[in-house]
Design a protein around this motif. Structure first.
Motif, PDB file in Angstrom:
ATOM      1  N   LEU A  24      54.526  34.213  32.494  1.00 16.13           N
ATOM      2  CA  LEU A  24      53.691  33.184  31.870  1.00 16.13           C
ATOM      3  C   LEU A  24      54.635  32.140  31.299  1.00 16.13           C
ATOM      4  O   LEU A  24      55.499  32.459  30.478  1.00 16.13           O
ATOM      5  N   LEU A  25      54.483  30.917  31.759  1.00 13.75           N
ATOM      6  CA  LEU A  25      55.401  29.845  31.396  1.00 13.75           C
ATOM      7  C   LEU A  25      54.652  28.707  30.715  1.00 13.75           C
ATOM      8  O   LEU A  25      53.543  28.362  31.114  1.00 13.75           O
ATOM      9  N   LEU A  26      55.293  28.133  29.711  1.00 13.01           N
ATOM     10  CA  LEU A  26      54.783  26.909  29.084  1.00 13.01           C
ATOM     11  C   LEU A  26      55.340  25.714  29.834  1.00 13.01           C
ATOM     12  O   LEU A  26      56.555  25.630  30.064  1.00 13.01           O
ATOM     13  N   SER A  27      54.484  24.776  30.197  1.00 15.03           N
ATOM     14  CA  SER A  27      54.958  23.543  30.833  1.00 15.03           C
ATOM     15  C   SER A  27      54.490  22.361  30.001  1.00 15.03           C
ATOM     16  O   SER A  27      54.124  22.508  28.842  1.00 15.03           O
ATOM     17  N   GLY A  28      54.491  21.171  30.573  1.00 16.69           N
ATOM     18  CA  GLY A  28      54.051  19.993  29.843  1.00 16.69           C
ATOM     19  C   GLY A  28      54.918  19.710  28.635  1.00 16.69           C
ATOM     20  O   GLY A  28      56.115  20.016  28.599  1.00 16.69           O
ATOM     21  N   SER A  29      54.325  19.116  27.616  1.00 15.76           N
ATOM     22  CA  SER A  29      55.103  18.712  26.441  1.00 15.76           C
ATOM     23  C   SER A  29      55.636  19.910  25.668  1.00 15.76           C
ATOM     24  O   SER A  29      56.736  19.854  25.110  1.00 15.76           O
TER      25      SER A  29
END
Length: 266
Positions: A24-29
């Motif tokens: 599970l990865l955080l992307s965007g800002s």
């Protein structure tokens, strides 16, 4: 950003309890450490290939187990990209993919869960972006196409509807300015101020917003052309895009013939 942080934590715990989710990865800002209180949460769920279809089909229920979703949409079906709004008005985008198909780089993502080294296998930084000449030409052509409809504004005198044409022109200006930055990844409209130089922000601020009045709509469209076309010519020349000379000439002649005006007039 307490509500966003809480949402991220809840989704992460939920993913940890689901063996189908390999990462599970955080992307965007948030993935780039640029988030603020107004940022949405962009997540990439990397699932086993054999689970991908079923997981994507049940993505709303999966996310709904930890978030009170009041709005759900899929902006680009059949791609497994989803947008959600919670009852507390947290905004969340979820992409469902498989190992080896993650788009991004370590500098633009943050791992929240990574069972199989998905994050480690990504490049450190995204490849440099480039201005796409074909896209620049398409933006210019669409701008000119909308300008060519301007006599309908004058002839039918339906300014409340014609204001929409000004919106199309504004979107073309924005699309061109963003494309000219040769960004390595797309940027959302709400993050434009973070990527455009001051000159471009000044141009956007100078674009008129007309009232629902025929003359105001006509003048607003002509002013958009005065501001857009010189900048577009420079960008096209810099990136090698073909300039639609014949189309531009035809639109100007059409406006002159039907309205006695074009954007060359001050």
């Amino acid at each position: 950003m307490p509500s966003q942080a809480d949402l991220i934590a809840r989704v992460t715990r939920h993913a940890e309890e689901d063996a189908r989710v390999r990462a599970l990865l955080l992307s965007g800002s948030f993935g780039k450490d640029e988030a603020d209180d107004w940022s949405d949460v962009d997540l990439i769920a990397v699932v086993s290939p054999e689970d991908h279809k079923a997981f994507a089909a049940g993505a709303r229920d999966w996310l709904g187990a930890v978030a009170d979703i009041v709005h759900w949409h899929s902006p680009h079906p059949p791609l497994p990209l989803f947008g959600a709004v919670t009852a507390g008005y947290d905004r969340l985008d979820l992409t469902v993919t498989v190992p080896g198909m993650v788009l991004g780089a370590q500098s633009t993502l943050k791992p929240l869960l990574d069972r199989d080294g998905v994050y480690a296998a990504l490049p450190a930084s995204p490849p440099p972006g480039r201005v796409d000449p074909a896209k620049v030409e398409a933006i210019v052509r669409e701008f000119l196409r909308v300008m060519g409809l301007l006599p309908l504004v004058a002839g039918r005198r339906q300014p409340a509807i014609a204001v929409g044409g000004v919106g199309h022109l504004r979107q073309a200006v924005l699309a061109l300015l963003i494309e000219a930055q040769a960004l390595p990844a797309p940027v959302g409209a709400l993050s434009v101020a973070k990527v455009l130089p001051a000159e471009d922000m000044e141009l956007l601020a100078a674009l008129p917003t007309p009232a629902s009045d025929t003359e105001a709509v006509i003048e607003a469209q002509l002013e958009h052309a005065r501001l857009f076309l010189p900048r577009a010519r420079r960008i096209a020349a810099d990136c090698g895009a073909a300039w639609p000379e014949a189309f531009e000439a035809a639109v100007r002649a059409h406006l002159k013939r039907t309205m006695g005006r074009d954007w060359g007039e001050a």
